[in-house]
Design a protein around this motif. Structure first.
Motif, PDB file in Angstrom:
ATOM      1  N   MET A  59      38.442  42.621  38.770  1.00  0.00           N
ATOM      2  CA  MET A  59      39.800  42.940  38.204  1.00  0.00           C
ATOM      3  C   MET A  59      40.529  43.867  39.121  1.00  0.00           C
ATOM      4  O   MET A  59      41.723  43.815  39.132  1.00  0.00           O
ATOM      5  CB  MET A  59      39.747  43.372  36.762  1.00  0.00           C
ATOM      6  CG  MET A  59      39.606  42.213  35.569  1.00  0.00           C
ATOM      7  SD  MET A  59      39.781  42.828  34.127  1.00  0.00           S
ATOM      8  CE  MET A  59      41.590  42.915  33.841  1.00  0.00           C
ATOM      9  N   LYS A  60      39.838  44.729  39.626  1.00  0.00           N
ATOM     10  CA  LYS A  60      40.296  45.775  40.556  1.00  0.00           C
ATOM     11  C   LYS A  60      41.160  44.789  41.835  1.00  0.00           C
ATOM     12  O   LYS A  60      42.331  45.451  42.116  1.00  0.00           O
ATOM     13  CB  LYS A  60      39.417  46.306  41.237  1.00  0.00           C
ATOM     14  CG  LYS A  60      39.068  47.681  40.565  1.00  0.00           C
ATOM     15  CD  LYS A  60      38.162  48.495  41.750  1.00  0.00           C
ATOM     16  CE  LYS A  60      37.138  49.352  40.843  1.00  0.00           C
ATOM     17  NZ  LYS A  60      35.713  49.723  41.355  1.00  0.00           N
ATOM     18  N   ARG A  61      40.836  43.860  42.131  1.00  0.00           N
ATOM     19  CA  ARG A  61      41.511  43.109  43.297  1.00  0.00           C
ATOM     20  C   ARG A  61      42.535  42.056  42.587  1.00  0.00           C
ATOM     21  O   ARG A  61      43.308  41.324  43.323  1.00  0.00           O
ATOM     22  CB  ARG A  61      40.428  41.819  43.786  1.00  0.00           C
ATOM     23  CG  ARG A  61      39.302  42.850  44.760  1.00  0.00           C
ATOM     24  CD  ARG A  61      38.635  41.828  45.650  1.00  0.00           C
ATOM     25  NE  ARG A  61      37.411  42.566  46.120  1.00  0.00           N
ATOM     26  CZ  ARG A  61      36.329  43.209  45.767  1.00  0.00           C
ATOM     27  NH1 ARG A  61      36.004  42.668  44.377  1.00  0.00           N
ATOM     28  NH2 ARG A  61      35.541  43.984  46.258  1.00  0.00           N
ATOM     29  N   GLY A  62      42.580  42.058  41.262  1.00  0.00           N
ATOM     30  CA  GLY A  62      43.482  41.052  40.517  1.00  0.00           C
ATOM     31  C   GLY A  62      44.761  41.701  40.516  1.00  0.00           C
ATOM     32  O   GLY A  62      45.188  42.786  40.617  1.00  0.00           O
ATOM     33  N   ILE A  63      45.850  40.751  40.517  1.00  0.00           N
ATOM     34  CA  ILE A  63      47.212  41.041  40.104  1.00  0.00           C
ATOM     35  C   ILE A  63      47.794  40.172  38.990  1.00  0.00           C
ATOM     36  O   ILE A  63      47.159  39.463  38.328  1.00  0.00           O
ATOM     37  CB  ILE A  63      48.181  40.713  41.336  1.00  0.00           C
ATOM     38  CG1 ILE A  63      47.850  39.555  42.067  1.00  0.00           C
ATOM     39  CG2 ILE A  63      47.859  41.826  42.617  1.00  0.00           C
ATOM     40  CD1 ILE A  63      48.889  39.045  42.956  1.00  0.00           C
ATOM     41  N   SER A  64      48.681  40.735  38.586  1.00  0.00           N
ATOM     42  CA  SER A  64      49.428  39.812  37.581  1.00  0.00           C
ATOM     43  C   SER A  64      49.762  38.493  38.027  1.00  0.00           C
ATOM     44  O   SER A  64      50.410  38.096  38.820  1.00  0.00           O
ATOM     45  CB  SER A  64      50.681  40.673  37.052  1.00  0.00           C
ATOM     46  OG  SER A  64      51.342  39.998  35.875  1.00  0.00           O
ATOM     47  N   SER A  65      49.649  37.472  37.361  1.00  0.00           N
ATOM     48  CA  SER A  65      49.699  36.139  37.568  1.00  0.00           C
ATOM     49  C   SER A  65      51.138  35.702  36.780  1.00  0.00           C
ATOM     50  O   SER A  65      51.543  36.202  35.823  1.00  0.00           O
ATOM     51  CB  SER A  65      48.480  35.077  36.880  1.00  0.00           C
ATOM     52  OG  SER A  65      49.021  33.666  37.053  1.00  0.00           O
TER      53      SER A  65
ATOM     54  N   GLU B 161      50.572  40.207  31.632  1.00  0.00           N
ATOM     55  CA  GLU B 161      51.653  41.306  31.916  1.00  0.00           C
ATOM     56  C   GLU B 161      51.217  42.480  31.263  1.00  0.00           C
ATOM     57  O   GLU B 161      51.654  43.357  31.910  1.00  0.00           O
ATOM     58  CB  GLU B 161      52.662  40.657  31.025  1.00  0.00           C
ATOM     59  CG  GLU B 161      53.459  39.515  31.610  1.00  0.00           C
ATOM     60  CD  GLU B 161      52.894  38.258  31.107  1.00  0.00           C
ATOM     61  OE1 GLU B 161      51.800  38.128  30.105  1.00  0.00           O
ATOM     62  OE2 GLU B 161      52.775  37.244  31.600  1.00  0.00           O
ATOM     63  N   ASP B 162      50.204  42.664  30.515  1.00  0.00           N
ATOM     64  CA  ASP B 162      49.640  43.793  29.754  1.00  0.00           C
ATOM     65  C   ASP B 162      48.458  44.515  30.614  1.00  0.00           C
ATOM     66  O   ASP B 162      47.827  45.423  30.018  1.00  0.00           O
ATOM     67  CB  ASP B 162      49.606  43.823  28.433  1.00  0.00           C
ATOM     68  CG  ASP B 162      48.413  42.664  27.859  1.00  0.00           C
ATOM     69  OD1 ASP B 162      47.882  42.093  28.925  1.00  0.00           O
ATOM     70  OD2 ASP B 162      48.143  42.789  26.805  1.00  0.00           O
ATOM     71  N   ASP B 163      48.383  43.677  31.867  1.00  0.00           N
ATOM     72  CA  ASP B 163      46.993  44.148  32.494  1.00  0.00           C
ATOM     73  C   ASP B 163      45.843  43.771  31.856  1.00  0.00           C
ATOM     74  O   ASP B 163      44.820  44.148  32.464  1.00  0.00           O
ATOM     75  CB  ASP B 163      47.063  45.557  32.881  1.00  0.00           C
ATOM     76  CG  ASP B 163      47.870  45.923  34.406  1.00  0.00           C
ATOM     77  OD1 ASP B 163      48.282  44.794  34.855  1.00  0.00           O
ATOM     78  OD2 ASP B 163      48.297  46.855  34.479  1.00  0.00           O
ATOM     79  N   SER B 164      45.706  43.308  30.835  1.00  0.00           N
ATOM     80  CA  SER B 164      44.325  42.834  30.323  1.00  0.00           C
ATOM     81  C   SER B 164      43.909  41.308  31.213  1.00  0.00           C
ATOM     82  O   SER B 164      44.853  40.752  31.818  1.00  0.00           O
ATOM     83  CB  SER B 164      44.578  42.399  28.872  1.00  0.00           C
ATOM     84  OG  SER B 164      45.236  41.276  28.669  1.00  0.00           O
ATOM     85  N   VAL B 165      42.744  41.074  31.133  1.00  0.00           N
ATOM     86  CA  VAL B 165      42.268  39.917  31.734  1.00  0.00           C
ATOM     87  C   VAL B 165      42.893  38.689  31.399  1.00  0.00           C
ATOM     88  O   VAL B 165      43.047  38.380  30.269  1.00  0.00           O
ATOM     89  CB  VAL B 165      40.686  39.977  31.810  1.00  0.00           C
ATOM     90  CG1 VAL B 165      40.191  39.757  30.290  1.00  0.00           C
ATOM     91  CG2 VAL B 165      40.305  39.081  32.734  1.00  0.00           C
ATOM     92  N   ARG B 166      43.036  37.689  32.124  1.00  0.00           N
ATOM     93  CA  ARG B 166      43.689  36.428  31.649  1.00  0.00           C
ATOM     94  C   ARG B 166      42.679  35.471  31.470  1.00  0.00           C
ATOM     95  O   ARG B 166      42.821  34.609  30.797  1.00  0.00           O
ATOM     96  CB  ARG B 166      44.496  35.670  33.170  1.00  0.00           C
ATOM     97  CG  ARG B 166      45.629  36.097  33.403  1.00  0.00           C
ATOM     98  CD  ARG B 166      46.408  35.220  34.528  1.00  0.00           C
ATOM     99  NE  ARG B 166      46.701  34.218  34.005  1.00  0.00           N
ATOM    100  CZ  ARG B 166      47.778  33.741  33.392  1.00  0.00           C
ATOM    101  NH1 ARG B 166      48.827  34.581  33.256  1.00  0.00           N
ATOM    102  NH2 ARG B 166      48.170  32.518  33.186  1.00  0.00           N
ATOM    103  N   CYS B 167      41.177  35.513  31.738  1.00  0.00           N
ATOM    104  CA  CYS B 167      40.241  34.901  31.377  1.00  0.00           C
ATOM    105  C   CYS B 167      40.152  34.720  29.931  1.00  0.00           C
ATOM    106  O   CYS B 167      40.166  35.829  29.218  1.00  0.00           O
ATOM    107  CB  CYS B 167      39.103  35.366  32.062  1.00  0.00           C
ATOM    108  SG  CYS B 167      37.626  34.474  31.687  1.00  0.00           S
TER     109      CYS B 167
END
Ligand code: SF4
Ligand code: SF4
Length: 194
Positions: free
Chosen positions: A165-171, A79-85
Protein backbone atom coordinates in the motif's frame (compact mmCIF):
# COMPACT_ATOMS: atom_id res chain seq x y z
CA UNK A 1 37.71 -45.90 -43.90
CA UNK A 2 35.18 -48.17 -42.25
CA UNK A 3 34.64 -48.53 -38.53
CA UNK A 4 32.59 -51.26 -36.98
CA UNK A 5 30.83 -50.81 -33.66
CA UNK A 6 29.71 -53.95 -31.94
CA UNK A 7 27.17 -53.79 -29.16
CA UNK A 8 25.81 -56.67 -27.18
CA UNK A 9 23.37 -57.80 -29.83
CA UNK A 10 23.51 -55.43 -32.85
CA UNK A 11 26.23 -54.48 -35.29
CA UNK A 12 26.46 -51.07 -37.04
CA UNK A 13 28.83 -49.94 -39.76
CA UNK A 14 29.83 -46.26 -40.08
CA UNK A 15 31.61 -44.91 -43.12
CA UNK A 16 33.75 -41.89 -42.20
CA UNK A 17 33.98 -39.40 -45.10
CA UNK A 18 36.89 -36.90 -44.78
CA UNK A 19 35.99 -33.21 -45.23
CA UNK A 20 37.42 -31.44 -48.25
CA UNK A 21 39.97 -29.05 -46.67
CA UNK A 22 41.34 -25.92 -48.27
CA UNK A 23 44.27 -23.75 -47.24
CA UNK A 24 41.83 -20.91 -46.44
CA UNK A 25 39.91 -23.17 -44.06
CA UNK A 26 43.09 -24.51 -42.54
CA UNK A 27 44.41 -21.03 -41.76
CA UNK A 28 40.94 -19.57 -40.94
CA UNK A 29 42.08 -16.42 -42.75
CA UNK A 30 38.64 -15.51 -44.08
CA UNK A 31 37.06 -15.61 -40.62
CA UNK A 32 39.91 -13.63 -39.03
CA UNK A 33 39.73 -10.89 -41.69
CA UNK A 34 35.93 -10.71 -41.41
CA UNK A 35 36.12 -10.40 -37.62
CA UNK A 36 38.78 -7.68 -37.81
CA UNK A 37 36.72 -5.78 -40.39
CA UNK A 38 33.68 -5.74 -38.04
CA UNK A 39 35.84 -4.60 -35.11
CA UNK A 40 37.48 -1.82 -37.15
CA UNK A 41 34.12 -0.67 -38.54
CA UNK A 42 32.70 -0.30 -35.02
CA UNK A 43 35.90 1.37 -33.83
CA UNK A 44 35.81 4.06 -36.53
CA UNK A 45 32.05 4.53 -36.19
CA UNK A 46 32.48 5.16 -32.48
CA UNK A 47 35.45 7.48 -32.99
CA UNK A 48 33.63 9.49 -35.66
CA UNK A 49 30.29 9.20 -33.75
CA UNK A 50 28.50 8.46 -36.99
CA UNK A 51 25.88 6.53 -35.05
CA UNK A 52 24.48 7.36 -31.63
CA UNK A 53 25.75 5.17 -28.83
CA UNK A 54 23.42 2.29 -28.10
CA UNK A 55 24.71 1.61 -24.60
CA UNK A 56 24.50 3.69 -21.44
CA UNK A 57 26.74 3.91 -18.39
CA UNK A 58 24.54 1.78 -16.13
CA UNK A 59 24.01 2.14 -13.15
CA UNK A 60 25.05 5.83 -13.16
CA UNK A 61 22.69 6.42 -16.09
CA UNK A 62 19.29 4.72 -16.20
CA UNK A 63 16.70 4.60 -18.92
CA UNK A 64 13.09 5.32 -18.12
CA UNK A 65 10.92 2.25 -18.43
CA UNK A 66 7.99 2.30 -20.83
CA UNK A 67 4.54 2.77 -19.29
CA UNK A 68 3.62 -0.87 -19.79
CA UNK A 69 6.66 -2.16 -17.91
CA UNK A 70 5.77 -4.60 -15.14
CA UNK A 71 7.57 -3.75 -11.93
CA UNK A 72 6.94 -4.36 -8.26
CA UNK A 73 3.30 -4.72 -7.24
CA UNK A 74 1.31 -2.07 -5.43
CA UNK A 75 -2.12 -2.02 -3.82
CA UNK A 76 -4.30 0.92 -4.80
CA UNK A 77 -6.29 3.14 -2.40
CA UNK A 78 -9.87 4.37 -2.24
CA UNK A 79 -10.70 8.05 -1.76
CA UNK A 80 -10.44 7.60 2.04
CA UNK A 81 -7.01 5.90 1.65
CA UNK A 82 -8.32 2.47 2.64
CA UNK A 83 -7.36 -0.50 0.50
CA UNK A 84 -9.41 -0.99 -2.69
CA UNK A 85 -8.99 -4.77 -2.57
CA UNK A 86 -12.21 -6.60 -1.65
CA UNK A 87 -10.46 -9.95 -1.12
CA UNK A 88 -12.37 -11.56 -3.99
CA UNK A 89 -9.50 -14.06 -4.49
CA UNK A 90 -9.42 -13.61 -8.28
CA UNK A 91 -5.70 -12.74 -8.30
CA UNK A 92 -4.44 -15.71 -6.24
CA UNK A 93 -6.65 -17.95 -8.39
CA UNK A 94 -5.16 -16.56 -11.61
CA UNK A 95 -1.57 -16.53 -10.34
CA UNK A 96 0.34 -19.41 -11.97
CA UNK A 97 3.21 -19.14 -9.46
CA UNK A 98 0.98 -19.37 -6.36
CA UNK A 99 2.80 -16.46 -4.81
CA UNK A 100 -0.18 -14.41 -3.55
CA UNK A 101 -1.57 -15.11 -0.08
CA UNK A 102 -4.76 -13.38 1.06
CA UNK A 103 -6.66 -13.80 4.30
CA UNK A 104 -9.99 -11.97 4.17
CA UNK A 105 -11.85 -10.23 6.98
CA UNK A 106 -15.25 -8.52 7.33
CA UNK A 107 -15.37 -4.77 6.81
CA UNK A 108 -18.39 -4.32 9.04
CA UNK A 109 -20.70 -2.92 6.37
CA UNK A 110 -22.14 -6.35 5.59
CA UNK A 111 -21.41 -6.09 1.86
CA UNK A 112 -17.68 -6.22 1.42
CA UNK A 113 -14.60 -7.97 2.62
CA UNK A 114 -11.07 -6.64 2.73
CA UNK A 115 -7.72 -8.37 3.09
CA UNK A 116 -6.49 -8.75 6.66
CA UNK A 117 -3.34 -10.27 5.17
CA UNK A 118 -2.18 -9.62 1.61
CA UNK A 119 1.25 -10.98 0.77
CA UNK A 120 3.16 -11.43 -2.47
CA UNK A 121 6.35 -13.47 -2.65
CA UNK A 122 8.26 -11.38 -5.19
CA UNK A 123 10.93 -14.06 -5.64
CA UNK A 124 8.35 -16.61 -6.72
CA UNK A 125 6.53 -14.13 -8.95
CA UNK A 126 7.17 -14.66 -12.66
CA UNK A 127 5.99 -11.11 -13.50
CA UNK A 128 3.26 -12.36 -15.82
CA UNK A 129 0.76 -9.64 -14.87
CA UNK A 130 -2.21 -12.03 -14.67
CA UNK A 131 -3.09 -10.79 -11.18
CA UNK A 132 -3.52 -7.26 -12.55
CA UNK A 133 -5.62 -8.55 -15.45
CA UNK A 134 -7.79 -10.60 -13.11
CA UNK A 135 -8.58 -7.82 -10.63
CA UNK A 136 -12.12 -6.51 -11.15
CA UNK A 137 -11.61 -3.28 -9.19
CA UNK A 138 -8.19 -1.83 -10.11
CA UNK A 139 -6.87 -2.79 -6.70
CA UNK A 140 -3.52 -4.23 -7.75
CA UNK A 141 -1.05 -2.79 -10.26
CA UNK A 142 2.50 -3.42 -11.40
CA UNK A 143 3.24 0.04 -12.83
CA UNK A 144 5.71 1.11 -10.13
CA UNK A 145 8.77 1.00 -12.43
CA UNK A 146 10.69 -0.56 -9.52
CA UNK A 147 12.68 -3.76 -9.45
CA UNK A 148 12.64 -6.16 -6.54
CA UNK A 149 15.34 -5.05 -4.12
CA UNK A 150 18.29 -7.23 -3.19
CA UNK A 151 17.48 -9.20 -0.05
CA UNK A 152 19.63 -11.21 2.34
CA UNK A 153 16.87 -13.46 3.60
CA UNK A 154 14.23 -15.16 1.51
CA UNK A 155 11.46 -13.97 3.83
CA UNK A 156 12.38 -10.34 3.10
CA UNK A 157 11.19 -10.84 -0.49
CA UNK A 158 7.61 -11.33 0.74
CA UNK A 159 5.87 -7.96 0.55
CA UNK A 160 2.96 -7.48 2.94
CA UNK A 161 -0.13 -5.28 2.76
CA UNK A 162 1.62 -2.26 4.31
CA UNK A 163 4.57 -2.45 1.87
CA UNK A 164 2.23 -2.90 -1.07
CA UNK A 165 0.00 0.00 0.00
CA UNK A 166 2.99 2.32 0.50
CA UNK A 167 3.52 2.33 -3.27
CA UNK A 168 -0.19 2.65 -3.98
CA UNK A 169 -2.07 5.80 -4.95
CA UNK A 170 -5.73 6.65 -5.17
CA UNK A 171 -7.39 4.97 -8.14
CA UNK A 172 -9.82 6.92 -10.28
CA UNK A 173 -11.75 3.78 -11.20
CA UNK A 174 -15.28 3.66 -9.77
CA UNK A 175 -15.31 1.23 -6.85
CA UNK A 176 -17.73 -1.60 -7.56
CA UNK A 177 -17.83 -0.72 -11.28
CA UNK A 178 -19.34 2.16 -13.18
CA UNK A 179 -23.15 2.13 -13.00
CA UNK A 180 -24.91 1.96 -16.39
CA UNK A 181 -21.60 1.40 -18.18
CA UNK A 182 -23.41 -0.45 -20.96
CA UNK A 183 -25.29 2.74 -21.86
CA UNK A 184 -22.08 4.79 -21.94
CA UNK A 185 -20.26 2.22 -24.08
CA UNK A 186 -23.07 2.42 -26.65
CA UNK A 187 -22.28 6.11 -27.22
CA UNK A 188 -18.51 5.56 -27.67
CA UNK A 189 -17.58 4.97 -31.34
CA UNK A 190 -16.02 1.60 -32.07
CA UNK A 191 -12.23 2.31 -32.41
CA UNK A 192 -12.05 -0.09 -35.38
CA UNK A 193 -14.27 2.21 -37.46
CA UNK A 194 -12.85 5.60 -36.45
S1 SF4 B 1 2.59 -11.19 -11.83
FE1 SF4 B 1 1.91 -13.31 -12.26
S2 SF4 B 1 3.21 -14.56 -10.95
FE2 SF4 B 1 3.41 -12.46 -10.18
S3 SF4 B 1 1.89 -12.32 -8.57
FE3 SF4 B 1 0.88 -11.61 -10.45
S4 SF4 B 1 -0.10 -13.46 -11.31
FE4 SF4 B 1 1.38 -14.15 -9.78
S1 SF4 C 1 -8.30 -9.55 -7.67
FE1 SF4 C 1 -8.18 -7.45 -6.87
S2 SF4 C 1 -9.89 -7.28 -5.45
FE2 SF4 C 1 -9.62 -9.47 -5.84
S3 SF4 C 1 -8.26 -10.17 -4.21
FE3 SF4 C 1 -6.93 -9.61 -5.90
S4 SF4 C 1 -6.37 -7.45 -5.57
FE4 SF4 C 1 -8.12 -7.92 -4.24
Amino acid sequence: METTFRKRTSKATVKVVPRPETLNKELMLGGIIQGLAVTMRHFFQNVAREKPEVTINYPEERLKYPLRNRGLHRLMHREDDSVRCVACMCCPTACPAHCITIVAEETGNGNEKRPAIFEIDELRCIVCGLCVEACPCDAIRMDTGEHMHVVDRRDDAILGKVDLMKRGISSTAVQGGEPNWQERVKTVPDPRFR
